[in-house]
Motif scaffolding. Structure first.
Motif, PDB file in Angstrom:
ATOM      1  N   VAL A   4     -56.287  33.515  80.522  1.00  0.00           N
ATOM      2  CA  VAL A   4     -56.804  34.010  79.242  1.00  0.00           C
ATOM      3  C   VAL A   4     -56.425  33.056  78.112  1.00  0.00           C
ATOM      4  O   VAL A   4     -57.239  32.758  77.235  1.00  0.00           O
ATOM      5  N   ALA A   5     -55.200  32.544  78.133  1.00  0.00           N
ATOM      6  CA  ALA A   5     -54.759  31.600  77.101  1.00  0.00           C
ATOM      7  C   ALA A   5     -55.618  30.341  77.104  1.00  0.00           C
ATOM      8  O   ALA A   5     -55.893  29.765  76.043  1.00  0.00           O
ATOM      9  N   LYS A   6     -56.072  29.899  78.283  1.00  0.00           N
ATOM     10  CA  LYS A   6     -56.921  28.711  78.373  1.00  0.00           C
ATOM     11  C   LYS A   6     -58.343  29.000  77.872  1.00  0.00           C
ATOM     12  O   LYS A   6     -59.006  28.123  77.334  1.00  0.00           O
ATOM     13  N   ILE A   7     -58.808  30.237  78.061  1.00  0.00           N
ATOM     14  CA  ILE A   7     -60.158  30.604  77.617  1.00  0.00           C
ATOM     15  C   ILE A   7     -60.189  30.777  76.107  1.00  0.00           C
ATOM     16  O   ILE A   7     -61.161  30.406  75.453  1.00  0.00           O
ATOM     17  N   ARG A   8     -59.136  31.311  75.538  1.00  0.00           N
ATOM     18  CA  ARG A   8     -59.097  31.525  74.085  1.00  0.00           C
ATOM     19  C   ARG A   8     -59.060  30.203  73.343  1.00  0.00           C
ATOM     20  O   ARG A   8     -58.551  29.216  73.839  1.00  0.00           O
ATOM     21  N   GLY A   9     -59.598  30.232  72.134  1.00  0.00           N
ATOM     22  CA  GLY A   9     -59.580  29.035  71.305  1.00  0.00           C
ATOM     23  C   GLY A   9     -60.294  29.297  70.006  1.00  0.00           C
ATOM     24  O   GLY A   9     -60.765  30.412  69.741  1.00  0.00           O
ATOM     25  N   PRO A  10     -60.413  28.273  69.180  1.00  0.00           N
ATOM     26  CA  PRO A  10     -61.053  28.437  67.874  1.00  0.00           C
ATOM     27  C   PRO A  10     -62.515  28.879  67.996  1.00  0.00           C
ATOM     28  O   PRO A  10     -63.254  28.410  68.866  1.00  0.00           O
ATOM     29  N   ASP A  69     -58.633  23.708  88.042  1.00  0.00           N
ATOM     30  CA  ASP A  69     -58.430  24.834  88.951  1.00  0.00           C
ATOM     31  C   ASP A  69     -57.373  25.774  88.385  1.00  0.00           C
ATOM     32  O   ASP A  69     -56.302  25.332  87.957  1.00  0.00           O
ATOM     33  N   VAL A  70     -57.662  27.082  88.372  1.00  0.00           N
ATOM     34  CA  VAL A  70     -56.713  28.073  87.862  1.00  0.00           C
ATOM     35  C   VAL A  70     -56.301  29.079  88.930  1.00  0.00           C
ATOM     36  O   VAL A  70     -55.757  30.130  88.622  1.00  0.00           O
ATOM     37  N   GLY A  71     -56.530  28.742  90.185  1.00  0.00           N
ATOM     38  CA  GLY A  71     -56.249  29.650  91.283  1.00  0.00           C
ATOM     39  C   GLY A  71     -54.802  30.071  91.413  1.00  0.00           C
ATOM     40  O   GLY A  71     -54.510  31.157  91.899  1.00  0.00           O
ATOM     41  N   ASP A  72     -53.875  29.230  90.963  1.00  0.00           N
ATOM     42  CA  ASP A  72     -52.453  29.554  91.091  1.00  0.00           C
ATOM     43  C   ASP A  72     -51.850  30.061  89.785  1.00  0.00           C
ATOM     44  O   ASP A  72     -50.645  30.211  89.674  1.00  0.00           O
ATOM     45  N   GLN A  73     -52.699  30.359  88.790  1.00  0.00           N
ATOM     46  CA  GLN A  73     -52.200  30.783  87.484  1.00  0.00           C
ATOM     47  C   GLN A  73     -52.333  32.284  87.295  1.00  0.00           C
ATOM     48  O   GLN A  73     -53.181  32.935  87.912  1.00  0.00           O
ATOM     49  N   THR A  74     -51.502  32.829  86.415  1.00  0.00           N
ATOM     50  CA  THR A  74     -51.546  34.261  86.129  1.00  0.00           C
ATOM     51  C   THR A  74     -52.731  34.579  85.228  1.00  0.00           C
ATOM     52  O   THR A  74     -53.306  33.677  84.599  1.00  0.00           O
ATOM     53  N   LEU A  75     -53.056  35.847  85.134  1.00  0.00           N
ATOM     54  CA  LEU A  75     -54.133  36.280  84.255  1.00  0.00           C
ATOM     55  C   LEU A  75     -53.858  35.854  82.817  1.00  0.00           C
ATOM     56  O   LEU A  75     -54.749  35.360  82.128  1.00  0.00           O
ATOM     57  N   GLN A  76     -52.621  36.007  82.379  1.00  0.00           N
ATOM     58  CA  GLN A  76     -52.263  35.645  81.015  1.00  0.00           C
ATOM     59  C   GLN A  76     -52.458  34.150  80.771  1.00  0.00           C
ATOM     60  O   GLN A  76     -52.911  33.738  79.692  1.00  0.00           O
ATOM     61  N   GLU A  77     -52.128  33.318  81.742  1.00  0.00           N
ATOM     62  CA  GLU A  77     -52.308  31.871  81.608  1.00  0.00           C
ATOM     63  C   GLU A  77     -53.793  31.511  81.528  1.00  0.00           C
ATOM     64  O   GLU A  77     -54.193  30.653  80.724  1.00  0.00           O
TER      65      GLU A  77
END
Length: 64
Positions: free
Chosen positions: A19-25, A9-17
């Motif tokens: 995006v950081a989880k979506i990004r990857g290799p 769940d990412v409901g309590d996270q900022t947009l930047q947080e």
């Protein structure tokens, strides 16, 4: 609306947080949970490079 990344769940996270989880290799997968019309949906997305072309500009003086 994005509600989860890889089942977390990412409901309590900022947009930047989020995006950081979506990004990857490049070539790896990420599972993105969204809420559409009140219904949760999951999508598995393969990460890749996103190129955003730049725009050139020039400022010219005008005579009055």
């Amino acid at each position: 609306m994005i509600i989860a990344i890889d089942g977390t769940d990412v409901g309590d996270q900022t947009l930047q947080e989020v995006v950081a989880k979506i990004r990857g290799p490049k070539g790896t997968n990420v599972k993105v949970g969204i809420l559409r019309d009140g219904k949760p949906l999951d999508f598995t997305i393969t990460r890749d490079e996103i190129r955003v072309p730049s725009t050139e500009y020039e400022v010219k003086k005008t005579e009055k």
